[in-house]
Design a protein around this motif. Structure first.
Motif, short mmCIF file in Angstrom:
data_model
loop_
_atom_site.label_atom_id
_atom_site.label_comp_id
_atom_site.label_asym_id
_atom_site.label_seq_id
_atom_site.Cartn_x
_atom_site.Cartn_y
_atom_site.Cartn_z
N GLU A 298 0.70 -1.27 0.48
CA GLU A 298 -0.30 0.30 0.22
C GLU A 298 1.15 1.53 0.14
OE1 GLU A 298 0.88 -1.23 4.65
OE2 GLU A 298 0.02 -2.21 2.55
N SER A 299 2.02 0.77 0.31
CA SER A 299 3.29 2.83 0.38
C SER A 299 4.84 1.50 0.16
CB SER A 299 3.29 2.74 1.65
OG SER A 299 4.88 3.85 1.94
N ARG A 300 5.15 2.52 -0.28
CA ARG A 300 6.86 2.36 -0.75
C ARG A 300 7.80 2.74 -0.73
NH1 ARG A 300 3.33 -1.10 -4.08
NH2 ARG A 300 2.61 1.59 -5.43
N SER A 301 6.87 4.09 0.94
CA SER A 301 7.93 5.01 1.30
C SER A 301 9.17 4.27 1.62
CB SER A 301 7.21 5.09 2.24
OG SER A 301 7.36 5.06 3.58
N THR B 278 7.78 2.26 5.29
CA THR B 278 7.50 1.15 5.13
C THR B 278 8.68 0.26 4.79
OG1 THR B 278 5.25 2.69 4.06
CG2 THR B 278 5.66 0.10 3.50
#
Length: 230
Positions: free
Chosen positions: A124-127, A130
């Protein structure tokens, strides 16, 4: 070293670098080697009359006093033999380095964000934060590291851990192969904006594609992806 994992912190969004950190790395069949004993981390001052934007200060927590007595940002130079620059959303950092007056025409950027999107599209996120938890073998240690996130040195070291996982997953054994895979990963599969946002590129109407390709400011990776399909 020809290859650096690099990160910058800037005085504003898309601004001038006030911190630059990098660590040399080497990639071969034995995996990624990180030369932490050669890590570089330096603050840089701004020109007289320039001030740091509060929104940026709230992200990286670098204060104006931290820059007092530091070299001007224009003094920063990459090691002369640098070819590959690796980072999370690396284009931001390449642009920041270029604002120092450093030529970046010869640089081959490798984007761990693009590679993460390619490898793990379900996340859901690829920061960087994360992904650091995602690959972690010790969540408590990772939490301690992330409490210093958006410090350039910390972000560099977090990126090296992510890069180790990426090259292992993709079975990559040299930097040029990693660069080429990054270039492939950066080609979008879905329309990133506009009336067809989220639509698979191959399903976007031809007349819209033809119009888009006539625009001068289209993202070069989107252009290339569309040209390959149509």
């Amino acid at each position: 070293m020809q290859s650096l994992v690099l990160d910058t912190e800037t005085h504003s969004l898309n601004g001038l670098p006030i911190e630059v950190a990098y660590v040399p790395v080497q990639l071969d069949s034995s995996g990624l080697q990180v030369f932490e004993d050669q890590i570089y981390d330096e603050y840089f001052s701004l020109d007289d009359g320039m001030s740091m934007h509060l929104a940026s200060m709230a992200v990286h927590h670098i204060l104006p006093n931290d820059l007092m007595g530091k070299p001007n940002y224009r003094e920063f130079r990459l090691p002369e033999d640098t070819i590959y620059m690796i980072g999370h959303n690396i284009d931001y950092d390449v642009a920041a380095v270029a604002r120092c007056g450093q030529s970046v025409k010869h640089i081959k950027p490798i984007c761990t964000l693009a590679l993460a999107r390619f490898l793990w599209p379900e996340l859901e996120s690829r920061s960087l934060s994360t992904l650091s938890y995602f690959i972690s073998n010790d969540l408590e240690v990772t939490r301690q590291q992330l409490r210093n996130a958006h410090n350039a040195k910390t972000d560099v070291l977090l990126t090296t851990e992510l890069l180790k996982r990426i090259v292992a997953e993709l079975k990559i054994t040299d930097m040029e192969q990693l660069y080429q895979q990054s270039q492939i990963a950066r080609l979008p599969q879905f329309m990133p904006f506009g009336k067809y946002k989220g639509t698979a590129l191959k399903e976007v109407p031809l007349d819209y594609v033809q119009w888009l390709l006539r625009q001068q400011d289209i993202d070069p990776y989107l252009r290339k992806a569309l040209e390959q399909i149509f």
